[in-house]
Design a protein around this motif. Structure first.
Motif, PDB file in Angstrom:
ATOM      1  N   ALA A   1      -3.002 -21.814  -8.571  1.00 26.28           N
ATOM      2  CA  ALA A   1      -4.081 -21.076  -9.241  1.00 26.28           C
ATOM      3  C   ALA A   1      -5.397 -21.227  -8.490  1.00 26.28           C
ATOM      4  O   ALA A   1      -6.168 -20.268  -8.370  1.00 26.28           O
ATOM      5  N   VAL A   2      -5.656 -22.414  -7.952  1.00 25.98           N
ATOM      6  CA  VAL A   2      -6.883 -22.626  -7.162  1.00 25.98           C
ATOM      7  C   VAL A   2      -6.867 -21.711  -5.938  1.00 25.98           C
ATOM      8  O   VAL A   2      -7.858 -21.032  -5.639  1.00 25.98           O
ATOM      9  N   ILE A   3      -5.756 -21.677  -5.239  1.00 26.63           N
ATOM     10  CA  ILE A   3      -5.645 -20.821  -4.048  1.00 26.63           C
ATOM     11  C   ILE A   3      -5.819 -19.358  -4.436  1.00 26.63           C
ATOM     12  O   ILE A   3      -6.535 -18.596  -3.765  1.00 26.63           O
ATOM     13  N   SER A   4      -5.199 -18.949  -5.535  1.00 25.16           N
ATOM     14  CA  SER A   4      -5.285 -17.552  -5.982  1.00 25.16           C
ATOM     15  C   SER A   4      -6.706 -17.173  -6.374  1.00 25.16           C
ATOM     16  O   SER A   4      -7.201 -16.111  -5.992  1.00 25.16           O
ATOM     17  N   ILE A   5      -7.359 -18.017  -7.141  1.00 21.26           N
ATOM     18  CA  ILE A   5      -8.727 -17.696  -7.577  1.00 21.26           C
ATOM     19  C   ILE A   5      -9.690 -17.701  -6.394  1.00 21.26           C
ATOM     20  O   ILE A   5     -10.543 -16.810  -6.281  1.00 21.26           O
ATOM     21  N   ALA A   6      -9.555 -18.663  -5.491  1.00 20.80           N
ATOM     22  CA  ALA A   6     -10.420 -18.684  -4.305  1.00 20.80           C
ATOM     23  C   ALA A   6     -10.214 -17.412  -3.471  1.00 20.80           C
ATOM     24  O   ALA A   6     -11.172 -16.831  -2.964  1.00 20.80           O
ATOM     25  N   THR A   7      -8.972 -16.986  -3.370  1.00 23.65           N
ATOM     26  CA  THR A   7      -8.675 -15.757  -2.622  1.00 23.65           C
ATOM     27  C   THR A   7      -9.332 -14.556  -3.285  1.00 23.65           C
ATOM     28  O   THR A   7      -9.965 -13.730  -2.625  1.00 23.65           O
ATOM     29  N   SER A   8      -9.218 -14.474  -4.604  1.00 25.31           N
ATOM     30  CA  SER A   8      -9.833 -13.367  -5.326  1.00 25.31           C
ATOM     31  C   SER A   8     -11.358 -13.426  -5.269  1.00 25.31           C
ATOM     32  O   SER A   8     -12.014 -12.388  -5.170  1.00 25.31           O
ATOM     33  N   LEU A   9     -11.922 -14.634  -5.321  1.00 26.73           N
ATOM     34  CA  LEU A   9     -13.375 -14.742  -5.169  1.00 26.73           C
ATOM     35  C   LEU A   9     -13.825 -14.177  -3.829  1.00 26.73           C
ATOM     36  O   LEU A   9     -14.845 -13.480  -3.747  1.00 26.73           O
ATOM     37  N   GLN A  10     -13.079 -14.454  -2.779  1.00 20.05           N
ATOM     38  CA  GLN A  10     -13.434 -13.932  -1.464  1.00 20.05           C
ATOM     39  C   GLN A  10     -13.214 -12.421  -1.375  1.00 20.05           C
ATOM     40  O   GLN A  10     -14.054 -11.698  -0.863  1.00 20.05           O
ATOM     41  N   GLU A  11     -12.086 -11.969  -1.879  1.00 22.35           N
ATOM     42  CA  GLU A  11     -11.715 -10.562  -1.716  1.00 22.35           C
ATOM     43  C   GLU A  11     -12.498  -9.609  -2.617  1.00 22.35           C
ATOM     44  O   GLU A  11     -12.808  -8.496  -2.201  1.00 22.35           O
TER      45      GLU A  11
END
Length: 194
Positions: free
Chosen positions: A91-101
């Protein structure tokens, strides 16, 4: 304690009574404790921070204030991660990815500002096989698609966040995901068990 009351209490607790034998623990009334020492309270509802950021953050960290929609999208990513049976780190990886994208915004087509046909929380592209525009703009679907890609990355659990995210996303800015790790971990810590 009479038998009818005991049977009622056990049924409320989800325990069975059969022919005089109890399935499960028998209620026991303990004598009140006279020990007045303070008891430490352990908050078990928050994920272990060492599991959220096992490698420490890399580089300077960014942070944005989230509106209700962005917070709802973070919660949707967490829910989809849990539904997929993956740990908090995913979830951390997913949210960080979405924050960037997308800054956790479920973006539609942005016209001239659009990067090809990228859409949704993860800026996934229908032309690259991520799904239809309707699917990609569904937070649960897009998160599940991202997580499917993440699962295919050998060793993702032991990688720095930016490496795991980049392997799935194949971004022109591969190191940009790292700046969102702390905020993503904070969001997972806050909402994982809510």
């Amino acid at each position: 304690m009479n038998t009818i009351f005991r049977k009622s209490m056990l049924s409320v607790a989800g325990l069975a009574f059969a022919g005089g034998v109890f399935a499960g623990p028998i209620a026991h009334v303990a004598a009140p404790s006279t020990d007045a020492r303070p008891v430490a309270v352990v908050q078990a509802d928050k994920p272990d921070p060492s599991k959220l950021i096992p490698h420490g953050t890399q580089g300077d960290q960014s942070h944005i204030d989230l509106n209700d929609e962005q917070t709802a999208n973070a919660k949707a990513i967490i829910a989809a991660t849990k539904k997929a049976g993956l740990p908090e780190r995913a979830a951390v990886i997913s949210i960080a990815t979405s924050l960037q994208e997308s800054k956790l915004e479920n973006l539609g087509h942005l016209g001239d500002m659009n990067d090809h046909d990228s859409l949704g929380l993860f800026q996934q592209r229908p032309s690259s096989g991520w799904g239809t525009p309707e699917q990609i703009t569904d937070p649960e679907y897009s998160t599940t698609a991202f997580l499917k890609g993440l699962r295919q990355v050998d060793g993702w659990r032991d990688m720095p966040l930016t490496e795991a995210a980049q392997t799935v996303q194949v971004s022109a800015y591969p190191d940009a995901y790292a700046q969102w790790e702390q905020q993503a971990a904070d969001l997972v810590g806050q909402y994982w068990n809510s």
